[in-house]
Motif scaffolding. Structure first.
Motif, PDB file in Angstrom:
ATOM      1  N   LEU A 136       0.855  -1.182   0.000  1.00  0.00           N
ATOM      2  CA  LEU A 136       0.000   0.000   0.000  1.00  0.00           C
ATOM      3  C   LEU A 136       0.894   1.235   0.000  1.00  0.00           C
ATOM      4  N   ASP A 137       0.675   2.155  -0.958  1.00  0.00           N
ATOM      5  CA  ASP A 137       1.485   3.376  -0.993  1.00  0.00           C
ATOM      6  C   ASP A 137       0.932   4.426  -0.050  1.00  0.00           C
ATOM      7  N   ILE A 138       1.841   5.169   0.578  1.00  0.00           N
ATOM      8  CA  ILE A 138       1.410   6.325   1.371  1.00  0.00           C
ATOM      9  C   ILE A 138       2.135   7.564   0.838  1.00  0.00           C
ATOM     10  N   HIS A 139       1.954   8.669   1.504  1.00  0.00           N
ATOM     11  CA  HIS A 139       2.471   9.949   0.973  1.00  0.00           C
ATOM     12  C   HIS A 139       3.971   9.978   0.762  1.00  0.00           C
ATOM     13  N   VAL A 140       4.726   9.161   1.503  1.00  0.00           N
ATOM     14  CA  VAL A 140       6.188   9.247   1.418  1.00  0.00           C
ATOM     15  C   VAL A 140       6.761   8.541   0.190  1.00  0.00           C
ATOM     16  N   ASP A 141       5.918   7.828  -0.559  1.00  0.00           N
ATOM     17  CA  ASP A 141       6.434   6.930  -1.588  1.00  0.00           C
ATOM     18  C   ASP A 141       6.612   7.552  -2.965  1.00  0.00           C
ATOM     19  N   LEU A 142       6.351   8.849  -3.075  1.00  0.00           N
ATOM     20  CA  LEU A 142       6.408   9.499  -4.379  1.00  0.00           C
ATOM     21  C   LEU A 142       7.795   9.363  -5.028  1.00  0.00           C
ATOM     22  N   ALA A 143       8.822   9.808  -4.323  1.00  0.00           N
ATOM     23  CA  ALA A 143      10.168   9.775  -4.899  1.00  0.00           C
ATOM     24  C   ALA A 143      10.668   8.336  -5.102  1.00  0.00           C
ATOM     25  N   PRO A 144      10.547   7.454  -4.105  1.00  0.00           N
ATOM     26  CA  PRO A 144      10.971   6.065  -4.334  1.00  0.00           C
ATOM     27  C   PRO A 144      10.299   5.443  -5.552  1.00  0.00           C
ATOM     28  N   ASN A 145       9.029   5.713  -5.743  1.00  0.00           N
ATOM     29  CA  ASN A 145       8.322   5.104  -6.868  1.00  0.00           C
ATOM     30  C   ASN A 145       8.824   5.646  -8.207  1.00  0.00           C
ATOM     31  N   ARG A 146       9.195   6.937  -8.229  1.00  0.00           N
ATOM     32  CA  ARG A 146       9.754   7.471  -9.480  1.00  0.00           C
ATOM     33  C   ARG A 146      11.081   6.797  -9.794  1.00  0.00           C
ATOM     34  N   ALA A 147      11.904   6.582  -8.784  1.00  0.00           N
ATOM     35  CA  ALA A 147      13.191   5.899  -9.004  1.00  0.00           C
ATOM     36  C   ALA A 147      12.944   4.492  -9.539  1.00  0.00           C
ATOM     37  N   ARG A 148      11.949   3.817  -9.000  1.00  0.00           N
ATOM     38  CA  ARG A 148      11.638   2.468  -9.469  1.00  0.00           C
ATOM     39  C   ARG A 148      11.210   2.482 -10.939  1.00  0.00           C
ATOM     40  N   ARG A 149      10.466   3.531 -11.323  1.00  0.00           N
ATOM     41  CA  ARG A 149      10.047   3.590 -12.726  1.00  0.00           C
ATOM     42  C   ARG A 149      11.235   3.824 -13.655  1.00  0.00           C
ATOM     43  N   ILE A 150      12.190   4.633 -13.202  1.00  0.00           N
ATOM     44  CA  ILE A 150      13.388   4.865 -14.023  1.00  0.00           C
ATOM     45  C   ILE A 150      14.136   3.547 -14.238  1.00  0.00           C
ATOM     46  N   ILE A 151      14.258   2.770 -13.185  1.00  0.00           N
ATOM     47  CA  ILE A 151      14.993   1.499 -13.319  1.00  0.00           C
ATOM     48  C   ILE A 151      14.216   0.508 -14.181  1.00  0.00           C
ATOM     49  N   GLU A 152      12.907   0.496 -14.029  1.00  0.00           N
ATOM     50  CA  GLU A 152      12.085  -0.352 -14.915  1.00  0.00           C
ATOM     51  C   GLU A 152      12.360  -0.044 -16.380  1.00  0.00           C
ATOM     52  N   THR A 153      12.416   1.247 -16.679  1.00  0.00           N
ATOM     53  CA  THR A 153      12.685   1.672 -18.058  1.00  0.00           C
ATOM     54  C   THR A 153      14.053   1.163 -18.511  1.00  0.00           C
ATOM     55  N   CYS A 154      15.058   1.239 -17.648  1.00  0.00           N
ATOM     56  CA  CYS A 154      16.388   0.703 -17.984  1.00  0.00           C
ATOM     57  C   CYS A 154      16.291  -0.775 -18.321  1.00  0.00           C
ATOM     58  N   LEU A 155      15.517  -1.524 -17.545  1.00  0.00           N
ATOM     59  CA  LEU A 155      15.450  -2.971 -17.732  1.00  0.00           C
ATOM     60  C   LEU A 155      14.727  -3.320 -19.036  1.00  0.00           C
ATOM     61  N   VAL A 156      13.738  -2.520 -19.388  1.00  0.00           N
ATOM     62  CA  VAL A 156      13.067  -2.721 -20.672  1.00  0.00           C
ATOM     63  C   VAL A 156      14.093  -2.525 -21.793  1.00  0.00           C
ATOM     64  N   LEU A 157      14.959  -1.515 -21.645  1.00  0.00           N
ATOM     65  CA  LEU A 157      16.015  -1.287 -22.639  1.00  0.00           C
ATOM     66  C   LEU A 157      16.899  -2.526 -22.772  1.00  0.00           C
ATOM     67  N   ASN A 158      17.240  -3.149 -21.635  1.00  0.00           N
ATOM     68  CA  ASN A 158      18.050  -4.383 -21.679  1.00  0.00           C
ATOM     69  C   ASN A 158      17.411  -5.442 -22.566  1.00  0.00           C
ATOM     70  N   SER A 159      16.114  -5.656 -22.397  1.00  0.00           N
ATOM     71  CA  SER A 159      15.505  -6.738 -23.178  1.00  0.00           C
ATOM     72  C   SER A 159      15.339  -6.323 -24.634  1.00  0.00           C
ATOM     73  N   ASP A 160      15.204  -5.018 -24.905  1.00  0.00           N
ATOM     74  CA  ASP A 160      15.184  -4.555 -26.291  1.00  0.00           C
ATOM     75  C   ASP A 160      16.486  -4.929 -26.976  1.00  0.00           C
ATOM     76  N   VAL A 161      17.601  -4.679 -26.293  1.00  0.00           N
ATOM     77  CA  VAL A 161      18.913  -5.004 -26.849  1.00  0.00           C
ATOM     78  C   VAL A 161      18.967  -6.484 -27.198  1.00  0.00           C
ATOM     79  N   LEU A 162      18.435  -7.286 -26.286  1.00  0.00           N
ATOM     80  CA  LEU A 162      18.466  -8.738 -26.487  1.00  0.00           C
ATOM     81  C   LEU A 162      17.711  -9.151 -27.751  1.00  0.00           C
ATOM     82  N   GLU A 163      16.613  -8.484 -28.005  1.00  0.00           N
ATOM     83  CA  GLU A 163      15.786  -8.887 -29.138  1.00  0.00           C
ATOM     84  C   GLU A 163      16.410  -8.546 -30.487  1.00  0.00           C
ATOM     85  N   LYS A 164      17.240  -7.497 -30.467  1.00  0.00           N
ATOM     86  CA  LYS A 164      17.848  -7.081 -31.741  1.00  0.00           C
ATOM     87  C   LYS A 164      18.766  -8.155 -32.311  1.00  0.00           C
TER      88      LYS A 164
END
Lengths: 364, 364, 364
Positions: B336-364
């Motif tokens: 359950l998210d509360i008010h303090v989770d805004l910044a941590p969640n943004r960091a998690r989204r940035i890393i998710e995006t990095c990981l998607v890039l990893n699998s893109d590389v793999l597919e090429k």
């Protein structure tokens, strides 16, 4: 000599299968005789969980280490005159694995038995036979090792447990060139000497022999201490790999005083016995003795030689366990061979052949 | 600055794959420079088992921690003038991973080599590059961290090992509201204050910035001790997340004496550097330093500030490792998210995006 | 008596499933009342990770041991007057599992809650209910154990953790013939006596009762010490298995002075309570008390009796854990039954029937 035979054809619940990942149909070293006093000795060998014990008549026995009633390890029980008694409900088993008493019950059912192993105590060693297909009985006597009984030799030894597969110890013992690096602070001495000594490797279907001669060399301190050499010496290292164990014979004679081809040559001898018995696919027992014939202050010198042997084996254990742990950490372990790998690789091929035989048996 | 290049195109046996569960194509912190003296330093980073060492010329190198001969960890060997020597059979490797000596053998085969990693020592930190596809070479220089070289700052630090995945430390550092509960007995102080201070969160594709200002507040004891404040202070906490590391800048000026928007503002500063480098998917290294500029008794005060930092990091470690262990105990971990989770969640989204890039590389 | 009810129908994230490998729809012993003071008590029961705590009003509560925010164990938090507060970000939960405060946030969302368990504190024991399908509420009151409240009895106890499945403890307690071998050095005494005493076994769908009478026998030392017997005694051992717990009543009267069928007979009594609650499929908690009514120097004698009980339980733990470890070592564990296995086997059948009921529920 006492070979144990099982009391009944039905060997229940054995974990030894024809698909064994270990060479079968041979004798392995199970223990030093001195380990077996009045207490049960539990030991796992080739994936078999075994309890060893010695009854009042001095006879050693080896049974599956599990009571047939409620699976307690028999090694938690007590040794009595006629067998071993389980520490839970008191069932008593003789050396053949037959239950001979169930307290509070008149009749002992025929099925009340545990597997017995073929063992043989000889030359201060306890040997155990592992056959293929239902652990068939031995087809030969165990190897003899008369050095332990020779009056001119003093020996001592120990049992080491290794968190590494048994073949990594073969590799180590068949290639003494590692002395200069692993045993830098004990017996290593001159790394160059060990790396460059002329080495002869001979092998057949079941053995590998490595012979290294270092003629006309300066005696190392231990040698001078132990034996009244008059000057330079002719040294040798002879390694004999025999699948379940190795013999390593090192020593020296006064330079030119005897032929290094003479098996009965005089001089100072250090005869190492190395029983390497798998515990599981990834662990093993290293049962070793060192026998020596010092002339000067024999007891004290032998003690020193055995103690030095122990120190080098401690060093090997650190290296080999780290090697195995590292092999597990990496997905790929392509290995590059160098000049020292000739003998170890021959030993590996002999064992490969044994394992192919195992699967042949299975297919029949 | 010294970037290491591998000696040969063929990088053998690398465990880094394009399917990496970690952001790639970036510099991670591998070690503090002070960790690399005359001994090899083994460290696993992003599932790569690496040995770091510094040769006589002061140059740091990083090789796969496995001899290409028989897989012993090179980190069990010895550092020599021209490289690292394996502790089993003495093979010597230079900083590029090339074997330059096999004792007792004249010719060194071309295949005798181990993987080398791109590293760079800068600002008292050792950075390592992890690229995608066969670990391609760096496309940029490592981030600079001039604070470690600024004469007005004193710094100290340490390396902590965490039995928890690296992102749980991001969560923790990006949300300082936990100070009031986790650090109750150290720096926590007023839980309410930390929970209610106005917080501004900014982010882009690769960074998250959290800014908290506490104007016109009473200086906490450490601040008064360290700096000649004249009365109330304007305090700030600025957290900058940069994927492989975070910078946390806290401090204060005399109330009203300077703008908190001025990046070169005067006053008392505590600048924390936090390199968080995955060891495996479930463990990580936390390489931290604390730099500070006390006016009063600088050395003693800096020592105290660093010691207090260490105590709070000890507290965080207990909480985060317990958190991860608990997450493993439960099958489901809906959160359950509360008010303090805004910044941590943004960091998690940035890393998710990095990981998607990893699998893109793999597919090429 | 206080049964806890969950605050909302939605029980989130429970690891209890209808496919439970344990008997459900019954009360298990969770803890001794004395374990619950001012600190949270974490305990895993039937694969449920639970935190127990007692609020200022003395009421005991049991919640899922995981904060719904970031999964920290609530047992790392602190007990406050109105509930338990998480040690990470300070969320406060009441005894029903409802979050009643999120520091720094005005609104507490309806979903901020953790599962609560049905518990009941009674007779100095904390009982917990495990129902099938979404942990439905209790259909009965917990078993009463008035011995703990009887003024003529003194009692003490402890909680043991076993690395063995719960049913191996049932086996052990339902067959006291092991006394002669396992407890040779404590209460065992005459092995033959224990093995041959006439034993009556009765059972129904939910209980097994074992009765052993040893009329006209010599009082053992503890008995003579505790009670003014005048000569020989009529002894009894009565074991009552009730799935989640057992009661073992041993004692004696002056020979011929009372009927052993009289449930209110006089004499010296040792009443053992044995709550055996699975932790996981392979581990369990053994929550025991011993109540006794010595006439001579009651406090000191009771202390001795409890201490002796503890020693025998220590011995059982060694045996049972070794038994289980050995069962895991062997691939096959065919077991041979002997005369002592009648009662244990009936208990096993009762539990098998419970487990069949579990899967029936699942199919509906």
């Amino acid at each position: 000599m006492s070979v144990q035979y099982v009391s009944a054809a039905e060997l229940i619940d054995s974990d030894t299968e024809s698909t064994s990942p270990f060479p079968l149909n041979m004798w392995y070293v199970a223990a030093l005789s001195s380990e077996l006093q009045d207490k049960p000795l539990p030991r796992t060998l080739l994936n078999n969980h075994i309890v060893f014990f010695r009854t009042a008549d001095g006879k050693a026995s080896a049974l599956e280490d599990k009571c047939c009633h409620r699976s307690l390890p028999l090694s938690l029980g007590t040794v009595e005159e006629s067998g071993i008694r389980c520490g839970y409900h008191g069932l008593l088993f003789n050396g053949d694995g037959k239950c001979i008493e169930i307290p509070g019950q008149d009749k002992v059912p025929r099925k009340a038995l545990v597997s017995a192993y073929f063992i043989c105590e000889q030359d201060h060693l306890i040997w155990i036979w592992f056959g293929d297909k239902n652990n068939q009985e031995p087809t030969c006597l165990p190897p003899s090792y008369p050095v332990h009984n020779a009056p001119e030799y003093l020996f001592g030894g120990d049992v080491y447990h290794y968190d590494a597969p048994y073949q990594l110890i073969h590799d180590n013992l068949l290639d003494l060139s590692h002395l200069g690096y692993v045993h830098l602070h004990t017996i290593g001495g001159n790394a160059k000497l060990h790396m460059t000594a002329e080495t002869k490797v001979e092998s057949d279907e079941k053995t590998v022999r490595v012979i290294r001669h270092m003629p006309d060399s300066v005696p190392p301190p231990t040698y001078s201490l132990a034996y009244p050499f008059t000057g330079k010496i002719d040294r040798w290292q002879e390694i004999l790999f025999k699948i379940s164990h190795l013999e390593i014979w090192t020593g020296a004679v006064d330079a030119g005083s005897d032929s290094l081809e003479n098996p009965n040559r005089d001089g100072f001898h250090m005869k190492g016995f190395h029983g390497i018995t798998p515990e599981t696919e990834t662990t093993c027992h290293y049962i070793w003795t060192m026998s020596t014939n010092p002339k000067n202050d024999p007891k004290e010198t032998a003690k020193k030689v055995i103690e030095q042997t122990r120190l080098t084996f401690d060093e090997d254990k650190v290296v080999i366990e780290a090697q195995y742990k590292n092999m597990q950490s990496f997905k790929h372990n392509k290995m590059l061979d160098i000049h020292v790998d000739l003998a170890p690789n021959r030993a590996r091929r002999i064992i490969e052949t044994c394992l192919v035989l195992n699967s042949d048996v299975l297919e029949k």
